[in-house]
Every structure is written in C-alpha cells, then in structure tokens.
Design a protein around this motif. Structure first.
Motif, PDB file in Angstrom:
ATOM      1  N   GLN A  17     -37.902  -7.820 -46.063  1.00  0.00           N
ATOM      2  CA  GLN A  17     -36.442  -7.956 -45.990  1.00  0.00           C
ATOM      3  C   GLN A  17     -35.958  -9.132 -46.835  1.00  0.00           C
ATOM      4  N   ASP A  26     -26.109  -2.003 -43.386  1.00  0.00           N
ATOM      5  CA  ASP A  26     -27.426  -2.003 -42.757  1.00  0.00           C
ATOM      6  C   ASP A  26     -27.568  -0.801 -41.833  1.00  0.00           C
ATOM      7  N   ARG A  46     -36.001  -7.899 -50.350  1.00  0.00           N
ATOM      8  CA  ARG A  46     -34.898  -6.968 -50.599  1.00  0.00           C
ATOM      9  C   ARG A  46     -33.570  -7.707 -50.735  1.00  0.00           C
ATOM     10  N   ASN A  90     -36.863  -0.647 -49.251  1.00  0.00           N
ATOM     11  CA  ASN A  90     -36.321   0.079 -48.096  1.00  0.00           C
ATOM     12  C   ASN A  90     -37.388   0.974 -47.468  1.00  0.00           C
ATOM     13  N   ARG A  92     -31.328   4.361 -48.388  1.00  0.00           N
ATOM     14  CA  ARG A  92     -32.700   4.318 -47.878  1.00  0.00           C
ATOM     15  C   ARG A  92     -33.693   4.246 -49.051  1.00  0.00           C
ATOM     16  N   GLN A 122     -39.042   0.574 -43.773  1.00  0.00           N
ATOM     17  CA  GLN A 122     -38.920   1.696 -42.830  1.00  0.00           C
ATOM     18  C   GLN A 122     -40.273   2.075 -42.233  1.00  0.00           C
ATOM     19  N   THR A 132     -33.321  -0.169 -43.056  1.00  0.00           N
ATOM     20  CA  THR A 132     -32.970  -0.030 -44.473  1.00  0.00           C
ATOM     21  C   THR A 132     -31.525  -0.460 -44.691  1.00  0.00           C
ATOM     22  N   THR A 133     -31.138  -0.556 -45.944  1.00  0.00           N
ATOM     23  CA  THR A 133     -29.750  -0.911 -46.266  1.00  0.00           C
ATOM     24  C   THR A 133     -29.231   0.013 -47.358  1.00  0.00           C
TER      25      THR A 133
END
Length: 625
Positions: free
Chosen positions: A192, A212, A195, A176, A231, A180, A217-218
């Motif tokens: 991504q 999301d 992740r 994340n 985050r 970012q 970030t998620t």
C-alpha cells in the motif's frame, strides 16, 4: 493461580512482541520516502475478555491530508511547467529598453528613418535603414522560430510524460492485484505504501481522484471522471507526437485535421478517450503542456505575426471608410486585392453589434476562421473578386447569404440580412427595418506587387513575405498571416535599388525625405488595428495602437505573464510544502513518540513475563512437595 492467567499472560507476551516489532519497523524506516507509520491493534478474546490477540497492522495517516497533497502536487507541477515556459518566452524579446531587445531594435530602425528623412541624399543613411530593417525582421524571425522550438520541446515532453504516466498506471494496477491477494498484514502495508507513492507520482502528471475499495484496492480517475485504474486493470496512455511543429500545427477534435499529438487513453475494454481535448485534464504537467502548446505559445506566435503584419501592412495599406446614409453604407473598393478585408459592423437580432469581415479572394466564397481576421469574435467569409469590379456587389451578396446560413446552422443569432448593390467597385450595403448597418471600412493594399514603388505613393512595400512577395493577408494558400513572423524580410527589390526610399513622388525620383518621414510617422504615430486573437488589449475586440506601441505592448504583456506565472508558481510551491508537512505530521514517524511507545511496551512485556515467572515458581514449589 488459574490456568487462564497463564494463557492470558502468554497471549499478552505475543501481542506485545508483535507491537514491539511494529515499533521497531517504524523506527528503522523513519527516513524512508513514502513509508507510512504503522500501528497494530489488539483484540480481546476468551470468556469475559480474559485474553488478547494480535489484530491487523494499520497504516496511520490523514486521508484528507493525502487528498490535499495529491491536489497540490498536480497544481505545483502545472504552475512550475507554465512558469518555466513563460519565462523562456519573455527572454525571447530581450531586456526591455536595451539596444538589443525587440523594442530597442525597432527604435534603432525608426531612428534611422528620421536620419534618412533629414539626409535623403546620403547613401549611408539609405543603407542604414535597410540594414536596421533587416535586423528587425531577423529578430522577429528568430523570436518566432524560438516559439515553435518551444512548442516542439513541449510536444516531446508531453510524449515523455505520457509514457511515464502510463507506466505508473500499470504499476498501480499490479500493486492493486498484489494487495488484493496478500494475507500478510505487514506485506500488505508495504504494498500500500508503494501504491500510494505511485499515485502521488501520477498526481504530478495529471489531476486525479481515488476511491478506496473494500478489498484494499483503489480506483483512480481523472478530475473529469475518466477511470484510469480499476482494481487490477489499467488504461494505457499513448501520445502520437508529430515531431517538429510549425506555426500551422494545431489541435483539432477531428483527427484528420489535427497536426499535433494528443493523449489517448485506451481502456481494458478497448474504448479510446482523447485526454488531449480541452478540459479533459485540468492540472499537472500534462495539462500545462497541452495549454502551453495549444494556447499560450500559439498566442505568442500570433502576437509576432500581428507585429510582422503591422510592419508590412501599415506601409502598404490604405484604409477606406464608407459613407453612412440612414440604414446603408456606400464604400469604394477600387484596387482591392486578395486578402484585403471589408468590415461591416451590424446589429444582430438580439441587439448586440458584431463585425462581419469579408475577405477578398480569387476563389468561390468560403467560411473563414474569424481568428485570422482582426476581430476573432465576429463573423468571417471570403468573397470572390476574380470577376472584376462589376461583380463585387453580387459576390458580396453571395458571401453574406452563405455567412448567414452558416451562422444559423451553428446556432448563433442570425446574421442580419443585408443587401449589396452596385455595378462598379463602389458597393452599397443596406440593412432592413429591424437591423442596422453601422458603417463599412476596408483595408486596400496600394502597391500591386513587391516591386511596385509608385502606386499609392508614399505607400511602399519595405517588408515582404520572403524576398519578393507582397503581403496582403491573403487566404489563397492558407492564411498568409500565420507564420508570417518567420518569413518577414526586407524587400529584395529595395535591397538591390534603395533609391525608391527617397523618391520625391510617384513620378519624380529626385531625392526627398518625405517618404522616409511618412514611413516613420506610419510606424510610430498612425493608428493601426491589430487582431483581438493576439490577446493584447483584451480578446473581445480589435486593438488599435501604433506599430511601435504594439511592439512595446507585446513585450510588456509577455513580461507581465512571466511575472504572474512565477508568482503563481511560488504560491503553489508554498501550498505544496504545507500539504507535504500536513501529511507528514500524520503519516510520518516521530522517533520520540515511538520511543515512548517502546518504553510502554517494554513495561507491558515485563509485566506479562513476570506473571509467567511467578507461575513457574509456583509450579516448581508444587512439584517439590
């Protein structure tokens, strides 16, 4: 040709070149696990959209399909874990009907009792009964030990899975942060992908949902709403495993009473959340492990404990039934021992009928967990018999008063006020105008010790707790029934001297088959009450059947549970496969489609290049003039 045309063509070449690069990346990663197909957007620029610029690289997938994939992943891990353990439980009892299965060993034992009843003078027949009884007890011991071995294995696996899940949470938070702070679209898409793979892996351990955020970030939450990742911050998961578990090991929300490990989520702020509590985790291998360790396997243990209790208790206990007159019941408790139970069905204030179980004890009255009695849905309390028969009525009255106060404090319908009277072992229980006493019954162990073979003839302590301890269901040092399956054995006094097996009466040692036949009938025909906590016959009320019938029911129940778990797992694996296919169809790379895109891009590239070539030729001609 205007200069705008040259600029537009140059921009078109750059955009097409970037798109070709993305297509090339898609093709190269067609077989890469976790790779999501990418596309690149073009953005019109210049006056009147006269130019074009390269937009953002976009990962193409169906968000709903990804959500379903994670849900089905958690479900598949849950059902696979349950199917594996329930299958192992089923195997503990052997193949139903075979000579080596639990029911086969029990049948061999009861058959030897018939043979002894027909040949009471045969030393070989007496030896066979004791040998077969020992084999039966040993098989129950082994099965119960294996149940706790499975619990210990699940406890260890919970520790491993918790550590793996905690590592994934840290990885997700780290990714994340990188996402970012990454400006490059291609690098961001790679991060991504990583992740999402980590989140998908996490879904196999627990049920999760994701949100999301605008910054790329998620946020990861459990199905019950506990935030695990926000985050760049992640909760850490720990498991305080307790090593080898036994029949008394149990979960409790009170840390001082908990004797098994639990999953603790520690937030970045220092708050601690118990994810091992019921309902905190609802799916995934962790939820399955907690359910197996705290519910499924303890119930299997209880079934074996109830079977062992039935084998021992049915051969030593007499059932005494009270006499009901109007709104009272009189019952004779002569000979009652610590652990024996007085059961009083009563009408509550809301009109329902519940059982009050009063367990004899040599200590002051205390509240009892109803699950250690035959009716886990009723009320339970001990009453002190140490003062002798003359004090039974007062002790019962004290227990009833304490039970009523405890039930009211917990918000249950008030236990009807009953009055206990009597100055001997005979006690009368009386209700009120608005409440009724439906009856009274008691189980009273006849032998006074494991070596007492005359009191209550033909009752006999063939099976004992260890080699010489009488089984009465005592609560003096914890519930005697808990773990009894691991301790049941053949009475050492009978092993040393089998003659009491064929005694004609309490005072006549002449060989007779009457006692052996009585034992046979008690085990195969006589009805015995088993606890509703075992789950056999439902959990709403005690279950009544013969001891041999209960053994068959236990085997059938575990076989049915194993089959049901396997069927559920097969269904869930199909659902997972469908979800994987659905997500792959939206996120996976289709080589044919990419080749078509490449041809179109090549054509566009050639067209833009042709514009620049024409412009070059025109400039050359101008320079030659």
């Amino acid at each position: 040709m205007s200069l705008n045309a040259l600029w537009t063509a140059t921009a078109g070449l750059k955009a097409t070149q970037a798109a070709i690069s993305v297509v090339s990346q898609n093709v190269a990663n067609a077989g890469t696990a976790g790779y999501v197909r990418r596309t690149i957007d073009t953005v019109p620029t210049g006056p009147g959209n006269s130019g074009v610029a390269v937009g953002a690289v976009t990962r193409n997938f169906d968000a709903a399909a990804l959500k379903q994939l994670r849900s089905e992943t958690a479900g598949a891990a849950y059902t696979a874990t349950r199917a594996d353990i329930t299958s192992q439980i089923d195997k503990l009892y052997g193949t139903p009907g075979s000579a080596t299965a639990l029911d086969g060993t029990l049948n061999t034992f009861t058959n030897s009792l018939q043979q002894l009843s027909a040949s009471p003078n045969s030393a070989a027949a007496r030896t066979a009964v004791l040998s077969n009884a020992a084999a039966l007890a040993g098989q129950i011991n082994a099965a119960a030990g294996s149940v706790q071995d499975l619990r210990t294995g699940v406890e260890a696996q919970l520790g491993s899975d918790t550590a793996a899940a905690s590592t994934l949470l840290k990885n997700i938070a780290t990714l994340n942060s990188k996402i970012q702070n990454t400006l490059d679209d291609t690098a961001r898409a790679d991060l991504q992908d990583q992740r999402d793979q980590a989140v998908n892996s996490l879904a196999s351990y627990m049920d999760i949902s994701t949100v999301d955020q605008r910054d790329g970030t998620t946020t990861v939450l459990t199905g019950s709403g506990v935030t695990l990742v926000d985050r760049g911050s992640a909760a850490s998961l720990t498991f305080d495993g307790r090593g080898t578990l036994n029949a008394t090991s149990a979960y409790s929300t009170d840390p001082t009473k908990r004797t098994v490990g639990t999953i603790t989520a520690t937030t970045p702020g220092g708050a601690k959340i118990d994810l091992g509590s019921p309902g905190a985790l609802r799916s995934g291998s962790l939820a399955a492990g907690l359910e197996l360790r705290d519910t499924t396997l303890p119930q299997a243990q209880r079934q074996l404990d109830d079977l062992a209790s039935g084998l021992a208790g049915s051969l030593t206990d007499n059932t005494v039934t009270g006499t009901v007159t109007a709104n009272s019941a009189a019952i004779d408790l002569t000979g009652i021992q610590a652990g024996n139970t007085l059961t009083i069905p009563v009408t509550l204030s809301n009109g329902s009928v519940r059982n009050i179980s009063l367990i004899a004890s040599t200590s002051p009255t205390a509240t009892v967990d109803p699950s250690v009695t035959n009716d886990s849905t009723g009320f339970a309390q001990t009453f002190d018999i140490s003062g002798g028969p003359a004090t039974y009525a007062n002790a019962i009255q004290t227990a009833l008063n304490a039970l009523s106060a405890a039930a009211t404090a917990k918000g249950y319908p008030a236990v009807p006020t009953l009055t206990a009277t009597g100055t001997t072992a005979s006690v009368t229980l009386t209700g009120t105008a608005s409440t009724a006493v439906k009856g009274a019954s008691a189980t009273i162990t006849a032998p006074t010790s494991a070596s007492d073979f005359t009191t209550g003839f033909p009752k006999i302590a063939l099976f004992t707790d260890g080699t010489n301890k009488l089984y009465t269901g005592s609560l003096e040092s914890g519930a005697q029934i808990t773990g009894f399956a691991q301790r049941i054995t053949v009475n050492g006094a009978l092993v040393s001297n089998p003659a009491p097996l064929t005694a004609a009466s309490a005072t006549d040692p002449t060989a007779s088959g009457a006692r052996a036949l009585s034992i046979f009938n008690t085990l195969t025909t006589a009805q015995h009450t088993f606890s509703s906590a075992s789950g056999i016959g439902g959990i709403a009320a005690p279950y009544t059947t013969s001891v041999t019938g209960f053994a068959r029911d236990v085997i059938a129940a575990q076989g049915s549970a194993s089959t049901s778990a396997a069927t559920m797992n097969d269904t869930q694996q199909v659902a997972l496969s469908t979800a994987q296919s659905r997500f792959a169809s939206s996120a996976g790379v289709n080589i044919d489609e990419e080749m078509s895109n490449l041809i179109a891009l090549q054509t566009a590239y050639g067209a833009n290049a042709r514009v620049l070539t024409a412009a070059r030729d025109m400039l050359n001609q101008l320079l030659q003039i």
